[in-house]
Design a protein around this motif. Structure first.
Motif, PDB file in Angstrom:
ATOM      1  N   GLY A 116     -54.524  31.814 -32.073  1.00  0.00           N
ATOM      2  CA  GLY A 116     -54.179  32.930 -32.726  1.00  0.00           C
ATOM      3  C   GLY A 116     -52.979  32.652 -33.677  1.00  0.00           C
ATOM      4  N   PHE A 117     -51.881  31.771 -33.426  1.00  0.00           N
ATOM      5  CA  PHE A 117     -51.059  31.491 -34.316  1.00  0.00           C
ATOM      6  C   PHE A 117     -51.628  30.845 -35.908  1.00  0.00           C
ATOM      7  N   GLN A 118     -52.756  30.082 -35.654  1.00  0.00           N
ATOM      8  CA  GLN A 118     -53.378  29.436 -36.805  1.00  0.00           C
ATOM      9  C   GLN A 118     -53.641  30.655 -37.805  1.00  0.00           C
ATOM     10  N   VAL A 119     -54.508  31.502 -36.948  1.00  0.00           N
ATOM     11  CA  VAL A 119     -55.155  32.669 -37.678  1.00  0.00           C
ATOM     12  C   VAL A 119     -54.180  33.603 -38.411  1.00  0.00           C
ATOM     13  N   ALA A 120     -53.070  33.616 -37.722  1.00  0.00           N
ATOM     14  CA  ALA A 120     -51.767  34.485 -38.128  1.00  0.00           C
ATOM     15  C   ALA A 120     -51.434  33.987 -39.256  1.00  0.00           C
ATOM     16  N   GLU A 121     -51.096  32.825 -39.319  1.00  0.00           N
ATOM     17  CA  GLU A 121     -50.698  31.887 -40.611  1.00  0.00           C
ATOM     18  C   GLU A 121     -51.339  32.265 -41.944  1.00  0.00           C
ATOM     19  N   GLN A 122     -52.785  32.455 -41.737  1.00  0.00           N
ATOM     20  CA  GLN A 122     -53.921  32.436 -42.678  1.00  0.00           C
ATOM     21  C   GLN A 122     -53.844  33.906 -43.364  1.00  0.00           C
ATOM     22  N   VAL A 123     -53.613  34.983 -42.188  1.00  0.00           N
ATOM     23  CA  VAL A 123     -53.456  36.494 -42.576  1.00  0.00           C
ATOM     24  C   VAL A 123     -52.152  36.527 -43.081  1.00  0.00           C
ATOM     25  N   VAL A 124     -51.139  36.011 -42.912  1.00  0.00           N
ATOM     26  CA  VAL A 124     -49.603  36.313 -43.678  1.00  0.00           C
ATOM     27  C   VAL A 124     -49.904  35.819 -44.991  1.00  0.00           C
ATOM     28  N   GLY A 125     -50.581  34.736 -45.262  1.00  0.00           N
ATOM     29  CA  GLY A 125     -51.084  34.400 -46.587  1.00  0.00           C
ATOM     30  C   GLY A 125     -51.626  35.094 -47.518  1.00  0.00           C
ATOM     31  N   GLU A 126     -52.851  35.885 -46.946  1.00  0.00           N
ATOM     32  CA  GLU A 126     -53.500  36.539 -47.784  1.00  0.00           C
ATOM     33  C   GLU A 126     -52.990  38.148 -47.699  1.00  0.00           C
ATOM     34  N   LEU A 127     -51.960  38.696 -46.929  1.00  0.00           N
ATOM     35  CA  LEU A 127     -51.424  39.549 -46.957  1.00  0.00           C
ATOM     36  C   LEU A 127     -50.143  39.720 -48.131  1.00  0.00           C
ATOM     37  N   GLN A 128     -49.648  38.729 -48.311  1.00  0.00           N
ATOM     38  CA  GLN A 128     -48.607  38.738 -49.274  1.00  0.00           C
ATOM     39  C   GLN A 128     -49.249  38.648 -50.651  1.00  0.00           C
ATOM     40  N   LYS A 129     -50.529  38.656 -50.824  1.00  0.00           N
ATOM     41  CA  LYS A 129     -51.016  38.771 -52.141  1.00  0.00           C
ATOM     42  C   LYS A 129     -51.409  40.279 -52.439  1.00  0.00           C
ATOM     43  N   VAL A 130     -51.230  41.179 -51.143  1.00  0.00           N
ATOM     44  CA  VAL A 130     -51.677  42.547 -51.752  1.00  0.00           C
ATOM     45  C   VAL A 130     -50.577  43.457 -51.074  1.00  0.00           C
ATOM     46  N   ALA A 131     -49.544  42.852 -50.455  1.00  0.00           N
ATOM     47  CA  ALA A 131     -48.449  43.743 -49.858  1.00  0.00           C
ATOM     48  C   ALA A 131     -46.954  43.361 -49.808  1.00  0.00           C
ATOM     49  N   LYS A 132     -46.098  43.972 -49.724  1.00  0.00           N
ATOM     50  CA  LYS A 132     -44.832  43.315 -49.477  1.00  0.00           C
ATOM     51  C   LYS A 132     -44.702  43.019 -48.104  1.00  0.00           C
ATOM     52  N   LEU A 133     -44.162  41.720 -47.769  1.00  0.00           N
ATOM     53  CA  LEU A 133     -43.886  41.326 -46.340  1.00  0.00           C
ATOM     54  C   LEU A 133     -42.671  41.535 -45.924  1.00  0.00           C
ATOM     55  N   HIS A 134     -42.704  41.967 -44.585  1.00  0.00           N
ATOM     56  CA  HIS A 134     -41.417  42.270 -43.849  1.00  0.00           C
ATOM     57  C   HIS A 134     -40.831  40.714 -43.291  1.00  0.00           C
ATOM     58  N   LYS A 135     -41.834  39.990 -42.769  1.00  0.00           N
ATOM     59  CA  LYS A 135     -41.652  38.517 -42.591  1.00  0.00           C
ATOM     60  C   LYS A 135     -42.609  37.441 -43.132  1.00  0.00           C
ATOM     61  N   LYS A 136     -42.129  36.380 -43.422  1.00  0.00           N
ATOM     62  CA  LYS A 136     -43.027  35.535 -44.245  1.00  0.00           C
ATOM     63  C   LYS A 136     -43.844  34.652 -43.064  1.00  0.00           C
ATOM     64  N   ARG A 137     -43.459  34.890 -41.926  1.00  0.00           N
ATOM     65  CA  ARG A 137     -44.010  33.822 -41.028  1.00  0.00           C
ATOM     66  C   ARG A 137     -44.360  34.826 -39.838  1.00  0.00           C
ATOM     67  N   PRO A 138     -45.571  34.284 -39.116  1.00  0.00           N
ATOM     68  CA  PRO A 138     -45.982  35.170 -37.991  1.00  0.00           C
ATOM     69  C   PRO A 138     -44.926  35.136 -36.917  1.00  0.00           C
ATOM     70  N   GLN A 139     -44.721  36.285 -36.449  1.00  0.00           N
ATOM     71  CA  GLN A 139     -43.680  36.770 -35.441  1.00  0.00           C
ATOM     72  C   GLN A 139     -44.410  36.669 -34.028  1.00  0.00           C
ATOM     73  N   ALA A 140     -43.408  36.513 -33.010  1.00  0.00           N
ATOM     74  CA  ALA A 140     -43.959  36.516 -31.619  1.00  0.00           C
ATOM     75  C   ALA A 140     -43.285  37.707 -30.836  1.00  0.00           C
ATOM     76  N   ALA A 141     -43.989  38.207 -29.866  1.00  0.00           N
ATOM     77  CA  ALA A 141     -43.541  39.089 -28.993  1.00  0.00           C
ATOM     78  C   ALA A 141     -44.383  39.383 -27.857  1.00  0.00           C
ATOM     79  N   ASN A 142     -44.032  39.839 -26.897  1.00  0.00           N
ATOM     80  CA  ASN A 142     -44.712  40.130 -25.737  1.00  0.00           C
ATOM     81  C   ASN A 142     -45.574  41.422 -25.581  1.00  0.00           C
ATOM     82  N   PHE A 143     -46.396  41.637 -26.369  1.00  0.00           N
ATOM     83  CA  PHE A 143     -47.412  42.771 -26.485  1.00  0.00           C
ATOM     84  C   PHE A 143     -48.532  42.683 -25.400  1.00  0.00           C
ATOM     85  N   GLY A 144     -48.737  43.752 -24.575  1.00  0.00           N
ATOM     86  CA  GLY A 144     -49.764  43.691 -23.868  1.00  0.00           C
ATOM     87  C   GLY A 144     -51.046  43.513 -24.277  1.00  0.00           C
TER      88      GLY A 144
END
Length: 446
Positions: free
Chosen positions: A306-334
């Motif tokens: 999940g973290f490795q894919v998240a890094e890839q997604v962040v890299g692609e999103l920064q090409k098309v949108a403003k990022l709130h955080k430039k690294r994957p974030q962690a939280a306790n989502f159900g």
């Protein structure tokens, strides 16, 4: 005189009893009845003037659920049920045991598991009685299922796409009234189309319409489809309109340490309570089960993937949108807690920000966001394909063969394997476009 005195006492006693009876009759009132159907279940909500005193039982042949409201005045007319409804065919009144009570009968189309609970007043909502009806399927015999199960080669990589919220749970609401549940479903469907066009990949939506799903139902649907990966689409929100930008979240073993993270965790819990209080009340063992499962190697693998894919997604999103955080974030989502399916949660932007709300509503921006997520997931699995997948065969550069089935043509196979009709004809020395059922073709590299 004595007889007159006794009659007077009887008269007073009767008056007192009548006063008490008047107070106990029809203490409560059904003010409204709301019905919310979904793919596998139906929710019926009774809005009441006071806390309900109720009981219920199930009858067979024909299937019926009977709910009794003690000391309750009925609503003059109950809502009708659409003909296409999968769980309920009709809701009607029946004669109760007591005159002061109300009996409601649900005529059912199939075996159903009822979950019934009361909700206290919140905000503009009054007291409620919630009736959740979950349609049950006939169990499939294990032996026959195991006989039919075959190990597939060159299989598609299954990506489960979860559009956040839905139905009576709208999610966050933007300044101009945009519902998060609509934005997430639109982006999810765009991502679904991109994945299904890619040979070797297949998408499965957890919800395809505007209805509510409990968190455990979302991951259960992904597990049933044997998903390799789970991506949940959301639109962010905060208490002020200033924050903006997309972000990607993975599961954390601890509470989020950022203010935004804590806000999001609380918001998700509120949404779960809003749409699935029954699940929260019944699944109290979930956390105990999760704590044990997190120690398992499968969870370690899922979190790492999940973290490795998240890094890839962040890299692609920064090409098309403003990022709130430039690294994957962690939280306790159900929704990320499935131990056997790697998962991420993509916050596509802040719907609470006026500019981003306007942007998230456009087809152009939605398509760019969906494409960024698609490219990232595809790239990860091209580098790390499951052993039995088509991606693995292509990565190994081994000769790929295909046995022609009924209805297949060169153009269909060229599209599936990412090649051309002319390349297929050259690789197999075909003089024309005619194929025969059972014919084995060599598939050239894309």
């Amino acid at each position: 005189m004595r007889s007159v005195h006794i009659k007077y006492i009887h008269f007073i006693t009767m008056c007192v009893l009548l006063m008490f009876a008047a107070q106990t009759v029809a203490k409560n009132t059904i003010k409204n009845v709301r019905i919310s159907p979904s793919a596998e279940s139906t929710r019926v909500v009774f809005d009441l003037s006071k806390k309900p005193d109720f009981s219920y039982f199930v009858l067979q042949k024909p299937l019926r659920l009977v709910v009794d409201f003690e000391n309750t005045k009925r609503l003059p007319k109950l809502p009708t049920i659409p003909k296409s409804h999968r769980v309920i065919s009709k809701i009607r009144y029946s004669t109760p045991k007591k005159r002061s009570s109300t009996r409601v009968v649900f005529e059912l189309n199939r075996p159903t598991k009822p979950v019934i609970f009361a909700l206290a007043p919140t905000g503009k909502s009054s007291d409620r009685l919630v009736v959740d009806l979950y349609g049950q399927k006939k169990p499939v015999a294990t032996k026959s299922a195991s006989k039919k199960r075959n190990v597939k080669r060159d299989r598609d990589i299954i990506i489960a796409i979860d559009a956040g919220h839905g139905g009576q749970d709208p999610g966050s609401i933007g300044p101009t009234g945009t519902y998060e549940k609509h934005i997430t479903l639109q982006i999810a469907k765009r991502l679904e189309r991109l994945i299904n066009k890619q040979p070797g990949m297949k998408a499965q939506l957890t919800r395809s319409g505007d209805y509510f799903l409990k968190l455990n139902t979302r991951t259960a649907k992904a597990r049933k489809k044997r998903a390799d990966f789970f991506v949940s689409i959301h639109a962010d929100a905060f208490s002020s309109p200033r924050p903006r930008g997309a972000s990607v979240w993975t599961l954390s073993l601890r509470r989020a340490n950022s203010e935004i993270g804590k806000w999001l965790e609380n918001r998700e819990k509120q949404s779960q309570l809003l749409g699935g209080a029954a699940g929260v009340l019944k699944d109290t063992e979930n956390e105990k089960y999760l704590a044990k499962t997190l120690l398992d190697m499968s969870m370690d693998h899922s979190m790492k993937t999940g973290f490795q894919v998240a890094e890839q997604v962040v890299g692609e999103l920064q090409k098309v949108a403003k990022l709130h955080k430039k690294r994957p974030q962690a939280a306790n989502f159900g929704v990320l807690k499935s131990p056997d399916i790697p998962s991420i949660l993509v916050e596509t932007g802040f719907i609470s920000n006026p500019q981003e709300e306007k942007q998230l509503k456009t087809a152009y921006h939605q398509q760019r966001l969906a494409n960024a997520v698609f490219v990232a997931i595809k790239r990860y699995y091209q580098k790390n394909p499951p052993d039995d997948s088509l991606f693995a065969r292509l990565k190994e550069k081994k000769p790929l063969h295909h046995k022609v089935r009924r209805g297949e043509s060169l153009s269909v196979l060229a599209a599936r394997y990412g090649t051309t009709v002319s390349a297929l004809k050259r690789a197999n020395r075909l003089k024309n476009n005619i194929l025969h059922v059972g014919q084995v073709l060599t598939i050239p590299k894309a």
